[in-house]
Design a protein around this motif. Structure first.
Motif, mmCIF file in Angstrom:
data_model
loop_
_atom_site.group_PDB
_atom_site.id
_atom_site.type_symbol
_atom_site.label_atom_id
_atom_site.label_comp_id
_atom_site.label_asym_id
_atom_site.label_seq_id
_atom_site.Cartn_x
_atom_site.Cartn_y
_atom_site.Cartn_z
ATOM 1 N N GLU B 95 -5.336 10.805 1.933
ATOM 2 C CA GLU B 95 -5.014 10.152 0.676
ATOM 3 C C GLU B 95 -4.643 11.209 -0.362
ATOM 4 O OE1 GLU B 95 -7.925 7.211 -0.346
ATOM 5 O OE2 GLU B 95 -6.938 6.767 -2.265
ATOM 6 N N THR B 126 -0.937 7.412 0.661
ATOM 7 C CA THR B 126 -1.303 8.268 1.790
ATOM 8 C C THR B 126 -0.077 9.016 2.279
ATOM 9 O OG1 THR B 126 -0.957 6.416 3.296
ATOM 10 C CG2 THR B 126 -3.229 6.821 2.626
ATOM 11 N N ARG B 138 1.840 4.997 5.233
ATOM 12 C CA ARG B 138 0.549 4.326 5.356
ATOM 13 C C ARG B 138 -0.119 4.581 6.703
ATOM 14 N NH1 ARG B 138 -0.358 -1.624 3.802
ATOM 15 N NH2 ARG B 138 -2.427 -2.068 4.685
#
Lengths: 600, 600
Positions: B95, B126, B138
């Protein structure tokens, strides 16, 4: 009819223009118009007189009446006319001055108006006197009423009509009369009219449940019922078989065409008054097509052809829309959407004449097959070189095409009349004309030579030297548009179609409920053999069912009961050949199939 | 296809929404998209990265390139990707903050734009790193590139695509890749695609000269060539015979309907987005019809029916026009004008379920007859009660109709899926779905129960007690629209139609000019027996003519030469059964007619 009335509308009491005295019958009719005026003035002395011309089969006279006139009054008027005939009155004419006329007709405003007009045009003014009655008239009468057969005429009906056909002017009462030299002729005409009314395709269409005109679906958009569709399918089959025999290939193209297509073809320049407004489809503009030639041309252009492959002949039962005024729509004869048994031939210039002759042969064979040869005639339609707006301007092309078509027609010894200014915008036509039961002539369909569209679409083929050449095209129909030819067929046969065209060929009537299952057995056999059969097992007496099916003009009615179920044989009633007894189902079917194939 | 792309368009590098990880294959494809980005950056270090989602059969990635990329560059890029796979690189995710992202992607404007959007939407940010390459993503990757089969993928092609599919934004270069778990699967897919391309009906339509799409005639308005029309006529015959067997009567109604008609039916309220603008005809407004139900209803209403006469079944090969966007037109499958093998049944409420089952039986028989059972499936389409704008508002009617149809389907044990919000505006539907060679599913045609239109048109019949009652109607098709089913047939058979559907069934090839006349003799015999035959006497070698006719997939090629002319026997080559020798013309014709009748 409308045209005739128009041409003659100033004839009779005032005979202007080039109209000639057409002999004794004309004089009788014209004289009767005067006698009608005398009799009406006796009935209504304040009546104002309009005009009273001779028309096909008789005459009429227009009046502005001071009191109402009913159809039932006509017999009294007719009686008075007969009395006048019996009085042996002379018709005598003389020239008058305008002033004298103004005095003579001071109580007749319509005559005064005519007097004024004729004087302005410097026409000779004449009047004719019969007894005490004098009318403004150019003449054309019997010398004496004794020359008129009092039993040879009949007042027919009353209708409304505007003075000078102008809706802004006064509405007058028109009385129509029929007139012939003898009573026999009159009776013959009345019988024929009665028969014509019975054969009217709109009337028979309803009675025989052949087609349906439904205002809610749309005016000018007839629908074919199951019984009518059976005939339609036979007509389609007949057409396609004939086309295959003459070397046509079948194609199917849409009833819409782009704006560009009809721009290229010239229809938007020369034919747009017969077309509806375009439809927008997500930015593309399409017209309901009035003709399929551009589609067939594009089909031809999908490949390059050699002269050896020509003529290329395309046929299609093509959907068309052409502009018709609401008021002119008529049954199956004048509609807004129709299907033409259409076709186009692409041929070398050298092969054109022979190919056109083949087209004529095919037309004659088609009309013969439908049994319509007796009602058709041929019209050779030429352009009027003066009508520059209607026709594509190329004198050489026109002269060549018209000359070639004349040669072909003459070589075939096809009897034809010529008609000026009736050509298509792109070339001369052979019109196949047909008369309906009322005697009205209409164009059933046409065949046309065309040098123009191949040029506009830049069509090509490769000749023996490998050079690109331009083909010529022929537009033609096989049996015309299905709707119209159906209308003519209904009238021609009075609804009693030959077997092959009959909506239902055989109906089976079981004499009681007990024999329904046997009836169905027979029906299955017939249908299995491709015969259009029905079973009538309605809850009605045998007599009623027989009458119903006779009214529908079914060619064969088979009655099945105890005897037939036991013997396995059939009893049939033929519409055209009387009773058939003790016939085996196999023999019956064989006979029917043979009769059907023979198209008799 | 288009729909799928749309659903996934934000998937891949940036996985928003509810999209779930779809397993190992998905991870392989997603990982390959990243490797593609790495390889393209090596080829063009200044490239700006768009998005790189997983799609059906593979993946793509969009780039703004600083120098042109050719299809031939793809193999070098593919090689590099294989090298990366061999390097056994890990995919690791973490992240990040928005600020960290802005630093990471400072040279990637599209990524910065996405970063901004996601932050605004409060999405978790992310990134995934592979070797030295980091992408905004993602996740949903293989752990290590060693899990990817280097021979299981292939870069497929280059295309253009706008950033965010917006024509106002930058145009990017899209590289498509195919990816599977094994080489075998990839090869299998490629073979199937190759076969599908060969079977594509638009391609075969041209090669086999079956239909013609001509921009000048109009987009979305295909024309049937002579060879295609032969198939069309067979389809029409097949349809009508099946309809007759199931007790239908044929009618013919126009492709236009008045405004009042479609006002009454409710089409103008509920279906107008599928209709074109009306056409004025001398003051009457007409619509090109999108459905023929109102016409068939008016046909029914021409008389008063007894319950004993119901069901009344009308069938028609009906012309339709429905709105299609220019961009969605496709060959014979999506057109602006088509002919539906249409029909409507009017039945008592008590007879409805049984009649609907008969309709289903007929559909299965029809699809079986055409050999299409393997590609069709059934969908039971219900209304969405929440979509109040689309459907006629009467919960009771809907519940009753949907319940009854479900019972019928279940009793027939017809395998079906249900689909919400796919019903017609007036009732639930059974959709007959068909997959084309590319795997895309389309509705071939439907059957529908309808309580609404009988109400709107105030339809009636007389029941056993002499009381007037309202019938129910079923809308249904026999084999769908001719254009679409033709498209599916072409693809299903790869153009090698069964004998009965073949445009030309037998071609006769004389080995030299000397035997043309004998060839014609044989041809006449065949045609006389109703067999579609042609003579190929083109000025080409025997070998060339054989090849041409094989390419056209003609079922029988008959070669005539000295031997055949003398013996009177034939030598034929069957497309499906190899050589036939020394066969008498009579036996040959008998065999052909039998095979044709068997529809195998």
């Amino acid at each position: 009819m409308h045209k005739n009335l128009h041409k003659n509308s100033w004839f009779g009491i005032v005979c202007v223009g080039t109209m000639e005295n057409e002999g004794q019958l004309h004089n009788i009719r014209h004289s009767l118009a005067h006698l009608l005026a005398i009799a009406v003035l006796k009935h209504d002395p304040k009546a104002k007189l309009g005009i009273g011309p001779v028309i096909e089969n008789g005459f009429y006279y227009d009046f502005l009446l001071s009191r109402p006139l009913k159809e039932s009054d006509l017999s009294a008027i007719e009686k008075n006319m007969k009395k006048l005939i019996g009085s042996k009155l002379d018709f005598t004419g003389r020239e008058i001055s305008k002033k004298e006329g103004e005095e003579l007709f001071k109580d007749q405003p319509f005559k005064l108006e005519l007097l004024e007009e004729f004087s302005k045009d410097n026409l000779k003014l004449t009047v004719y006197t019969t007894g005490t009655f004098t009318d403004l008239c150019r003449g054309g009468h019997v010398q004496n009423t004794s020359k008129i057969n009092a039993n040879g005429f009949k007042l027919e009906r009353i209708a409304g009509a505007y003075w000078k056909s102008d809706q802004e002017r006064k509405q007058l009462t028109r009385i129509y009369g029929l007139a012939f030299e003898t009573k026999d002729e009159l009776d013959g005409f009345l019988r024929a009219e009665e028969e014509a009314v019975k054969r009217d395709h709109k009337k028979l269409g309803r009675e025989l449940d052949l087609f349906l005109i439904d205002e809610k679906v749309g005016r000018g958009l007839p629908m074919w019922t199951p019984r009518g569709t059976a005939v339609k399918f036979e007509l389609e089959k007949f057409t396609r078989e004939l086309e295959r025999k003459y070397g046509y290939e079948h194609i199917a193209t849409p009833y819409l065409g782009s704006e560009e297509l009809y721009r290229t073809s010239g229809h938007l320049d020369h034919y747009s008054r017969n077309m509806y407004a375009p439809i927008d489809m997500d930015g593309d503009k399409f017209y309901l097509r009035p003709m399929a030639c551009p589609h067939h041309i594009r089909m031809y252009q999908r490949k390059l052809w050699s002269y050896k492959e020509l003529p290329v002949r395309y046929a299609e039962i093509a959907d068309y829309n052409r502009y018709e005024k609401s008021g002119e729509l008529m049954g199956m004869i004048r509609v807004r959407k129709f299907q033409l048994t259409d076709g186009h031939i692409f041929v070398t210039p050298e092969g054109l004449k022979e190919e056109f002759k083949k087209v004529c042969d095919m037309i004659v064979e088609g009309m013969g097959g439908l049994g319509l040869l007796d009602i058709v005639s041929y019209r050779f339609s030429l352009r009027d070189p003066k009508n520059t707006k209607k026709y594509y301007p190329d004198d050489n092309l026109w002269n060549h095409a018209e000359g070639l078509m004349k040669e072909a027609l003459d070589e075939l010894e096809l009897p034809y009349v010529t008609a000026l200014d009736e050509a298509a915008f792109y070339g001369p036509k052979l019109d196949v004309q047909a008369k309906n039961v009322h005697g009205k002539e209409d164009t059933l369909f046409t065949a046309q030579m065309d040098f123009l569209l191949p040029q506009k679409f830049e069509m090509e083929y490769v000749d023996a030297n490998g050079e690109k050449k331009r083909p010529v095209m022929i537009h033609r129909s096989t049996i015309g548009c299905l709707e119209r030819v159906f209308g003519f067929l209904i009238e021609n046969y009075g609804g009693a179609f030959p077997l092959w065209l009959s909506p239902v060929q055989v109906v089976i009537i079981p004499i009681s409920e007990k024999f329904i299952s046997y009836g169905k057995e027979v029906l299955d056999k017939l249908r299995g053999a491709g015969i259009r059969g029905e079973l009538d097992s309605q809850n009605e007496t045998l007599g009623k069912r027989l009458r119903n099916n006779k009214m529908l003009k079914t060619p064969y009615i088979v009655i099945v009961g105890e005897q037939e179920a036991v013997s396995g044989k059939l009893t049939a009633e033929s519409r055209d050949r009387g009773q058939l007894k003790d016939i085996t189902p196999e023999q019956f079917m064989k006979d029917i199939l043979e009769e059907s194939r023979a198209k008799k």
